[in-house]
Design a protein around this motif. Structure first.
Motif, PDB file in Angstrom:
ATOM      1  N   SER A   5       0.808  -1.067  -0.021  1.00 53.23           N
ATOM      2  CA  SER A   5      -0.115   0.108   0.015  1.00 53.23           C
ATOM      3  C   SER A   5       0.841   1.194  -0.065  1.00 53.23           C
ATOM      4  O   SER A   5       2.244   1.151   0.385  1.00 53.23           O
ATOM      5  N   MET A   6       0.251   2.149  -0.701  1.00 47.12           N
ATOM      6  CA  MET A   6       1.162   3.437  -0.518  1.00 47.12           C
ATOM      7  C   MET A   6       1.394   4.180   0.820  1.00 47.12           C
ATOM      8  O   MET A   6       2.505   4.575   1.029  1.00 47.12           O
ATOM      9  N   LEU A   9       4.406   2.065   2.206  1.00 49.31           N
ATOM     10  CA  LEU A   9       5.627   2.073   1.200  1.00 49.31           C
ATOM     11  C   LEU A   9       6.344   3.540   1.721  1.00 49.31           C
ATOM     12  O   LEU A   9       7.310   3.770   1.622  1.00 49.31           O
ATOM     13  N   PHE A  10       5.208   4.377   1.275  1.00 47.18           N
ATOM     14  CA  PHE A  10       5.839   5.844   1.290  1.00 47.18           C
ATOM     15  C   PHE A  10       5.254   6.636   2.413  1.00 47.18           C
ATOM     16  O   PHE A  10       5.359   7.814   2.439  1.00 47.18           O
ATOM     17  N   CYS A 192      11.909  -5.674  -1.944  1.00 46.08           N
ATOM     18  CA  CYS A 192      11.395  -5.274  -3.493  1.00 46.08           C
ATOM     19  C   CYS A 192      10.831  -6.442  -4.418  1.00 46.08           C
ATOM     20  O   CYS A 192      10.166  -6.307  -5.000  1.00 46.08           O
ATOM     21  N   LEU A 450      15.258  -1.946  -7.554  1.00 46.16           N
ATOM     22  CA  LEU A 450      14.602  -0.537  -7.772  1.00 46.16           C
ATOM     23  C   LEU A 450      13.858  -0.612  -8.825  1.00 46.16           C
ATOM     24  O   LEU A 450      12.710   0.164  -8.901  1.00 46.16           O
ATOM     25  N   LEU A 453      10.591  -2.040  -7.863  1.00 45.06           N
ATOM     26  CA  LEU A 453       9.946  -1.299  -6.986  1.00 45.06           C
ATOM     27  C   LEU A 453       9.103  -0.171  -7.659  1.00 45.06           C
ATOM     28  O   LEU A 453       8.141   0.078  -7.296  1.00 45.06           O
ATOM     29  N   THR A 457       5.043   0.121  -7.827  1.00 46.83           N
ATOM     30  CA  THR A 457       4.525   1.417  -7.481  1.00 46.83           C
ATOM     31  C   THR A 457       3.463   1.626  -8.517  1.00 46.83           C
ATOM     32  O   THR A 457       2.131   2.096  -8.416  1.00 46.83           O
ATOM     33  N   VAL A 458       3.925   1.881  -9.824  1.00 44.96           N
ATOM     34  CA  VAL A 458       2.856   2.144 -10.921  1.00 44.96           C
ATOM     35  C   VAL A 458       1.803   1.172 -11.120  1.00 44.96           C
ATOM     36  O   VAL A 458       0.690   1.547 -11.340  1.00 44.96           O
ATOM     37  N   ARG A 459       1.996  -0.192 -10.769  1.00 43.07           N
ATOM     38  CA  ARG A 459       0.859  -1.118 -10.709  1.00 43.07           C
ATOM     39  C   ARG A 459      -0.248  -0.828  -9.878  1.00 43.07           C
ATOM     40  O   ARG A 459      -1.371  -0.829  -9.929  1.00 43.07           O
ATOM     41  N   LEU A 461      -0.585   2.150  -8.352  1.00 42.91           N
ATOM     42  CA  LEU A 461      -1.402   3.444  -8.745  1.00 42.91           C
ATOM     43  C   LEU A 461      -2.427   2.766  -9.689  1.00 42.91           C
ATOM     44  O   LEU A 461      -3.687   3.651  -9.564  1.00 42.91           O
ATOM     45  N   GLY A 462      -2.061   2.077 -10.730  1.00 48.36           N
ATOM     46  CA  GLY A 462      -3.093   1.711 -11.734  1.00 48.36           C
ATOM     47  C   GLY A 462      -4.205   0.866 -11.395  1.00 48.36           C
ATOM     48  O   GLY A 462      -5.378   1.143 -11.683  1.00 48.36           O
ATOM     49  N   THR A 464      -5.734   2.012  -8.803  1.00 42.81           N
ATOM     50  CA  THR A 464      -6.735   3.027  -8.239  1.00 42.81           C
ATOM     51  C   THR A 464      -7.348   3.850  -9.287  1.00 42.81           C
ATOM     52  O   THR A 464      -8.098   4.869  -9.072  1.00 42.81           O
TER      53      THR A 464
END
Lengths: 473, 396
Positions: A5-6, A9-10, A192, A450, A453, A457-459, A461-462, A464
């Motif tokens: 989850s974002m 991770l962030f 990762c 990296l 990772l 992250t893009v996946r 986001l995708g 959502t």
């Protein structure tokens, strides 16, 4: 909170790293306190009401272990009471609905309450039971510090899905661990890779499985097999991905958590599969159920009963439904068969055939595991044997093959020890003085990590991406 | 060497992990909507004891964080490009790029024919009541049904995907039969277009609507039907209209989901009347200066189907001040928008309702109050069985 989850991770992860590593390594208690506080926040993220269950379990087991330690009066009573409390709590949260639904099915009219299942309850309860049993047996001393025991029970890298820890292995690291850049880098790489297994492979393969298992009248033999294989792979990448993330995080914080998977799909028998799949659970059942029941050092009849008991419990541990019971008994039958009936014949077969034998049986096992009813088990297995309502093949199966061909292609080498094989080859070359091999070994995993990772992250986001088309038009 | 790489790797990773929350903290308030997703971005949830107790705070924060991730649109656009052009997935962002047209991906499950027959009977009964109510108020009623773009181009789906062609045929047939059985006039524009050889040029390749040529053909078919019923209405013929292709890039509802990355040169077309019928316009009760076609001020700016009438409004009224002509009430989905730019020219007053947005009165109360001479329901066939919004024709 999910690792994928974002917010984790962030948000959670960098904050935990900062808070933990800003405290000098010599203030070990300070770092442990930070880890404990963040672990509780991690668990409480899904709802503070569920955190209370975990905390209650920690307090009860901490107190009970002190009373059950060798030399204490009434220690057996304390141990048995704590065991009953642990199993009672697990039973209440996990099996009440199952039990009452079955009573209803038998004609007893009872209301089935809606009980929220605390995440990871099966894992932390088993950890607690193992701790109590080890203390009671005198294998380890009882932990006097409640925060230290709570950290063991709630340690955020593994609290939700394991691996199942033993306090005897975990406790020394609370005081003696050493966090190094090399360990942190290895841990981060593993995290990762685990994230990519979960997000890039498991979630995509899960879409094939979801489609196949709800196909109903559209089910074809091809779709049933595709769905079963996809689920077999999904489950591995999901669970082993989580384990990789857990082990990677543990390593970053200086803990070496036990391995849980050892390329289970290279197995050549059902018995070997269970030595490679969810190893910490297998060891738990071996040490705390099978051996206390007499293990294999008893009559054949007793061995059969012991195996049945262990696998019935293993099935129920995985879920409160009859298909899990069936799945457990299925493995009990396979393991007994391999031990007492066809094991020797199996050993004489060529390795490739044994591998096919194991993979087919494992895949069928996962069908039992995935189905939501016994009726669906029958439908799926009939379809896989050729008697499918939709015939042999359909456009739906073709669509899933085309849509997810990259994931299916990537899944095969990822499920095999290709990475280990490559690393070993490079290691040999490096040992013989190859600079390129040394560079590749030092750099490639990190660059790949990296990249993975970033892709994960893009996946994420995708996933959502939402479009509410008809609201506007 | 290994030590250096370890430290460099950890530094990069930590920098990335810390940069994201920093960026979100500083800039998250700047964007409030996602254009390509056609939605408002999630707002930062309020921290309350209840939301922490039940865990809903975490779920909402996750949505907010994902929505405000740095470079989210750029990353998703790049991902879409990779999925389409490198990985060649048949379905990207729920859109199927067929050979010449973008179509929506449809799940494989289908509804049983008997379910359609049952639902059609219920909906037909409501439309029959509406028809009787309109007659009692001195008007007449026509239901005009359009094939949605995915139905119109159903044969363009790759063979392994389910176009639901047979299901739509069953559903549309059951609907038409239910209306015929109850004496409700139904004009099936699918049949009309088939009679004109099913021209591909009538529908957008990148949007779920028809285009202006399709709308004009529908306009003529509606007026032909009314003329056959004895209505004497002025008609905008091809000689009265210049079909003008706008130079702006056209973004359809389908291409929008692909971040407009699917190569196409489709342009929006408008029908400019040579001798325009003047009108006064009200939108949602307010006097409006909005023209029939809302064209972007610059050629490089993209345009969408919303250019027709400026999109959907709860209520739009166009008055042409020609009392000798009848009044019309049109209600329905966005397929009405392009048609309205033509139909209004044949009537004195044109009232347009979109019941998805209009909440002031029920449809039957509106008809009682307004007493239109003609009521047209305009829906695409994916909405035939909807009982909310424009499908709620007999609710109080």
């Amino acid at each position: 909170m999910a690792f994928s989850s974002m917010a984790f991770l962030f948000g959670f992860l960098p904050l935990t790293l900062l808070c933990c590593f800003l405290i000098p390594a010599r203030f070990r208690t300070g770092r442990n306190t930070i880890l404990l506080l963040f672990s509780l926040a991690f668990y409480g993220w899904g709802g503070i009401r569920l955190l209370l269950v975990l905390l209650a379990s920690c307090v009860v087991n901490w107190g009970a272990a002190l009373l059950a330690a060798p030399g204490r009066r009434h220690r057996k009573a304390a141990f048995v009471t704590a065991l009953v409390l642990n199993l009672g709590m697990l039973g209440y949260f996990k099996y009440t609905g199952f039990l009452l639904n079955n009573l209803n099915a038998l004609g007893v009219d009872v209301t089935v309450p809606s009980i929220m299942l605390p995440a990871g309850i099966s894992f932390f309860t088993f950890q607690a039971i193992a701790y109590l049993a080890d203390v009671y047996r005198g294998t380890i001393p009882a932990e006097r510090s409640l925060p230290r025991l709570t950290l063991f029970m709630a340690f955020f890298p593994q609290v939700l899905q394991g691996p199942i820890l033993r306090y005897g292995e975990f406790a020394p690291a609370l005081t003696d661990r050493r966090e190094t850049a090399a360990d942190a880098a290895d841990g981060a790489v593993r995290f990762c890779f685990g994230l990519a297994k979960k997000v890039l492979l498991a979630d995509a393969l899960g879409q094939i499985a979801d489609g196949a298992f709800v196909a109903g009248d559209r089910l074809t033999a091809g779709l049933a097999w595709l769905g079963a294989i996809a689920y077999t792979l999904q489950l591995y990448f999901d669970f082993s991905g989580y384990t990789d993330m857990a082990l990677g995080l543990g390593r970053i914080f200086g803990f070496r958590l036990p391995e849980n998977f050892n390329y289970p799909y290279v197995s050549k028998s059902a018995s070997e599969f269970w030595r490679r799949w969810h190893m910490t659970l297998s060891f738990w059942f071996r040490d705390y159920v099978y051996i206390p029941l007499g293990g294999s050092r008893c009559s054949r009849g007793r061995q059969v009963l012991n195996l049945l008991a262990v696998w019935l419990l293993t099935g129920l541990w995985h879920g409160s439904a009859w298909n899990f019971v069936l799945w457990g008994l299925y493995y009990a039958a396979l393991l007994m068969g391999e031990r007492f009936l066809w094991g020797r014949a199996l050993d004489r077969l060529p390795a490739a055939l044994r591998h096919v034998y194991a993979l087919v049986l494992i895949t069928i096992g996962w069908v039992l595991f995935r189905c939501t009813s016994l009726g669906q088990v029958g439908e799926m297995l009939s379809a896989m044997s050729g008697a499918a309502p939709g015939g042999a093949w359909s456009g739906e199966a073709a669509y899933y093959l085309r849509q997810f061909r990259w994931e299916l292609l990537a899944a095969i080498p990822a499920a095999l020890p290709v990475k280990n094989w490559l690393a070993a080859k490079l290691e040999v070359r490096r040992a013989s003085g190859s600079r390129s091999a040394a560079l590749t070994l030092a750099l490639a995993p990190k660059l790949l990590a990296l990249t993975l990772l970033g892709l994960s992250t893009v996946r994420l986001l995708g996933s959502t991406f939402r479009s509410f088309l008809y609201f506007q038009f | 060497m290994r030590r250096f790489f370890n430290r460099a790797f950890l530094a990069c990773l930590l920098a990335a992990l810390l940069a994201v929350p920093g960026w979100v903290a500083l800039r998250s308030h700047r964007e409030t909507s996602a254009y390509y997703e056609n939605r408002t971005l999630a707002e930062l949830p309020a921290l309350t004891w209840e939301s922490l107790w039940d865990g809903s705070f975490g779920t909402k924060l996750e949505s907010w964080y994902s929505d405000h991730f740095p470079g989210r649109t750029t990353l998703l656009k790049a991902d879409t490009k990779v999925q389409m052009d490198i990985l060649k997935r048949p379905v990207v962002n729920e859109i199927v790029a067929a050979e010449d047209v973008l179509l929506p991906f449809a799940e494989y499950g289908e509804q049983a024919p008997e379910d359609y027959a049952r639902q059609a009977a219920d909906i037909g009964a409501d439309l029959q009541k509406l028809d009787a109510h309109i007659r009692a108020n001195g008007g007449s009623f026509h239901y005009v049904g359009f094939p949605e773009q995915r139905v119109y181009f159903g044969d363009q789906y790759p063979g392994y995907l389910n176009s639901h062609a047979a299901e739509f045929e069953t559903a549309d047939g059951a609907f038409a039969a239910a209306l015929a059985e109850r004496g409700v006039r139904f004009l099936d524009m699918g049949t009309v277009y088939d009679g004109l050889d099913h021209p591909a040029a009538y529908y957008s390749t990148v949007d779920h609507h028809y285009n202006y040529y399709g709308a004009y053909a529908a306009y003529r078919a509606i007026l032909d039907t009314l003329a056959a019923d004895g209505w004497d209405l002025p008609v905008l013929t091809e000689d009265d209209i210049d079909f003008v292709e706008l130079p702006n890039p056209y973004i359809g509802s389908r291409s929008r989901k692909l971040y407009n990355l699917w190569p196409n040169d489709e342009k929006a077309v408008i029908g400019v009347q040579r001798d325009p019928v003047a009108f006064t316009r009200w939108d949602n009760g307010e006097l409006s200066e909005r023209p029939l076609f809302v064209v972007p001020t610059e050629e490089y700016l993209p345009t969408t189907y919303n250019l027709y009438m400026g999109g959907d409004f709860g209520e739009t009224v166009l008055k042409t001040d020609r009392p000798d002509l009848p009044d019309v009430l049109i209600f329905g989905d966005s397929f009405t928008n392009a048609l309205e730019t033509l139909l209004y020219a044949s009537f004195d007053e044109t009232h347009i309702l979109d019941l998805r947005h209009y909440t002031e009165k029920s449809l039957k109360d509106y008809i009682t109050a307004y007493q239109p001479d003609l009521v047209l329901c305009i829906q695409n066939d994916t909405f035939y069985y909807t009982t909310t919004g424009n499908g709620a024709v007999w609710e109080d």
